[in-house]
Design an enzyme around this catalytic site. Structure first.
Site, PDB file in Angstrom:
ATOM      1  N   LYS A  11       0.833  -1.219   0.000  1.00 47.61           N
ATOM      2  CA  LYS A  11       0.000   0.000   0.000  1.00 47.61           C
ATOM      3  C   LYS A  11       0.857   1.255   0.000  1.00 47.61           C
ATOM      4  O   LYS A  11       0.669   2.158  -0.816  1.00 47.61           O
ATOM      5  CB  LYS A  11      -0.916   0.007   1.226  1.00 47.61           C
ATOM      6  CG  LYS A  11      -1.768   1.280   1.316  1.00 47.61           C
ATOM      7  CD  LYS A  11      -2.389   1.491   2.669  1.00 47.61           C
ATOM      8  CE  LYS A  11      -1.578   2.450   3.501  1.00 47.61           C
ATOM      9  NZ  LYS A  11      -2.310   3.044   4.619  1.00 47.61           N
ATOM     10  N   ASN A  12       1.798   1.334   0.948  1.00 45.79           N
ATOM     11  CA  ASN A  12       2.574   2.570   1.100  1.00 45.79           C
ATOM     12  C   ASN A  12       3.414   2.847  -0.146  1.00 45.79           C
ATOM     13  O   ASN A  12       3.558   3.998  -0.573  1.00 45.79           O
ATOM     14  CB  ASN A  12       3.453   2.497   2.351  1.00 45.79           C
ATOM     15  CG  ASN A  12       2.620   2.580   3.631  1.00 45.79           C
ATOM     16  OD1 ASN A  12       1.509   3.100   3.614  1.00 45.79           O
ATOM     17  ND2 ASN A  12       3.143   2.066   4.717  1.00 45.79           N
ATOM     18  N   ASP A 110      -5.237   8.141   9.635  1.00 42.72           N
ATOM     19  CA  ASP A 110      -5.498   7.590  10.972  1.00 42.72           C
ATOM     20  C   ASP A 110      -4.962   8.502  12.058  1.00 42.72           C
ATOM     21  O   ASP A 110      -3.880   9.070  11.934  1.00 42.72           O
ATOM     22  CB  ASP A 110      -4.802   6.221  11.123  1.00 42.72           C
ATOM     23  CG  ASP A 110      -5.564   5.104  10.422  1.00 42.72           C
ATOM     24  OD1 ASP A 110      -6.779   5.259  10.241  1.00 42.72           O
ATOM     25  OD2 ASP A 110      -4.935   4.097  10.082  1.00 42.72           O
ATOM     26  N   ASP A 300       3.556  -0.754  12.291  1.00 41.70           N
ATOM     27  CA  ASP A 300       2.290  -1.181  11.686  1.00 41.70           C
ATOM     28  C   ASP A 300       1.945  -2.636  11.993  1.00 41.70           C
ATOM     29  O   ASP A 300       0.837  -3.087  11.689  1.00 41.70           O
ATOM     30  CB  ASP A 300       2.327  -0.978  10.159  1.00 41.70           C
ATOM     31  CG  ASP A 300       2.052   0.464   9.759  1.00 41.70           C
ATOM     32  OD1 ASP A 300       1.710   1.272  10.652  1.00 41.70           O
ATOM     33  OD2 ASP A 300       2.173   0.786   8.565  1.00 41.70           O
TER      34      ASP A 300
END
Length: 384
Positions: A11-12, A110, A300
């Protein structure tokens, strides 16, 4: 839980690479793009900026930024859409490098603690950009005629900050030297991608990156690496349920910080060229765990790992050194029977025999994944 699975692309890294397509007017093809909301929203934002986007197959996109509508950046629609998407801050480096201008609202994402943009802004300023802030609209405006290479020591090894400065520096005049940079696998991959587009980047994966500016970038064909955190979450799913899972299309080297801790906690892990098999037969063992920038244990993965340790036979100590609000899920886990005491940035985790299903609320993305994992191992129904 048992079976075989292929994690999606990282994702990142996908967010960084998609922003980097703004560096060239030529067509760029990207494979292994994950189908998740943040990525899809960023792709739509580029479409709104008049980037030509095609989606020829499930995980493949092409981008051509040959007619970018820079005026769109001043609209309320752009500010609203980019403000709700934290990854949008990474369009600043490419836009300033290529077009000499960018606008960006205060970003969302977030709420897991302070996520400062100082590294991004100070770095891009050192390359010669000027920042102004419109307090009424809560918008940063960035301008630069021609970025110039510079030496800089980053005040923190920010992953997105490193990526943003790296993307700005590839078109800057002269040489840029970045010290104390992030060393995460997807920073190495971003550098590889930029080099395929014609950049001259050396040292990614160490704490010093050298960038020799080039006049222009060109198109290329690239595949995103598998997502380390998604793969790690599946590994914890096997650990927490006494399961047996085969992960395909992963890079075992990228998984080492997670693999080492799961082995120490009593899991059996087999490594192959591009696959991992993880299983557990005995009891989970307690650990001391501290999150650190890569190659340390990733923040994470902390909530998922803490859920596993909450079922271990003994007391574990988990220290969170990256985000100060990352333990907000602990109250939710306690409803399921976990015994965890949080003091500042440290959680003392006393293992319990089992969890009980409950109705819980996910405070953020990774905490949500952790609560799903807890639900897998709980007696009865869990609603997240």
């Amino acid at each position: 839980l048992s079976g075989e699975i292929v994690p999606q692309g990282a994702k990142n890294e996908a967010l960084e690479v998609i922003c980097a397509t703004l560096l060239t007017p030529e067509k760029v093809t990207i494979h292994n793009v994950p189908d998740i909301l943040d990525v899809n929203n960023l792709i739509q934002l580029l479409r709104d900026m008049r980037v030509k986007v095609e989606h020829p197959s499930a995980d493949t996109y092409t981008f051509q930024a040959d007619d970018v509508d820079m005026e769109y950046l001043s609209t309320e629609e752009f500010l609203r859409k980019s403000g709700s998407l934290r990854g949008s801050v990474m369009i600043v480096g490419p836009l300033v490098a290529r077009f000499g201008r960018a606008l960006i609202p205060k970003p969302g994402g977030d709420k897991i603690g302070r996520r400062r943009l100082d590294t991004h802004f100070v770095g891009i300023q050192k390359l010669g950009a000027c920042f102004s802030y419109d307090a009424g609209r809560q918008v940063y405006e960035i301008e630069a005629r021609q970025l110039k290479g510079a030496y800089m020591l980053l005040d923190e090894a920010s992953v997105t900050g490193t990526a943003n400065i790296l993307m700005a520096a590839v078109l800057a005049e002269g040489t840029t030297i970045l010290e104390n940079v992030a060393r995460e696998p997807h920073i190495v991959d971003l550098a590889n991608f930029l080099n395929m587009m014609g950049a001259d980047v050396h040292g990614a994966g160490t704490d010093v990156i050298k960038i020799h500016g080039v006049k222009k970038m060109h198109g290329c064909n690239y595949s995103i690496i598998p997502d380390q955190i998604e793969a790690g979450s599946y590994m914890v799913a096997a650990a927490i349920t006494k399961g047996d899972i085969m992960l395909h299309n992963v890079i075992p080297k990228h998984m080492e910080p997670i693999t080492a801790k799961l082995r120490a906690a009593g899991c059996e892990i087999e490594e192959f060229d591009d696959a991992l098999r993880i299983s557990r037969s005995g009891e989970l063992k307690p650990l001391k765990l501290k999150t650190m920038p890569h190659p340390g244990f990733p923040t994470d993965m902390q909530p998922q790992m803490t859920v596993a340790l909450a079922l271990a036979d003994g007391t574990s100590v988990v220290t969170e050194s990256i985000f100060e609000n990352r333990f907000k899920y602990v109250d939710e886990l306690s409803r399921m029977g976990a015994n965890i005491k949080v003091e500042g940035s440290v959680a003392i985790v006393d293992g319990v025999g089992s969890f009980t299903g409950a109705q819980v609320v996910a405070p953020d993305l990774r905490a949500g994944a952790a609560l799903v994992l807890a639900g897998l191992a709980a007696d009865g129904y869990t609603t997240v």
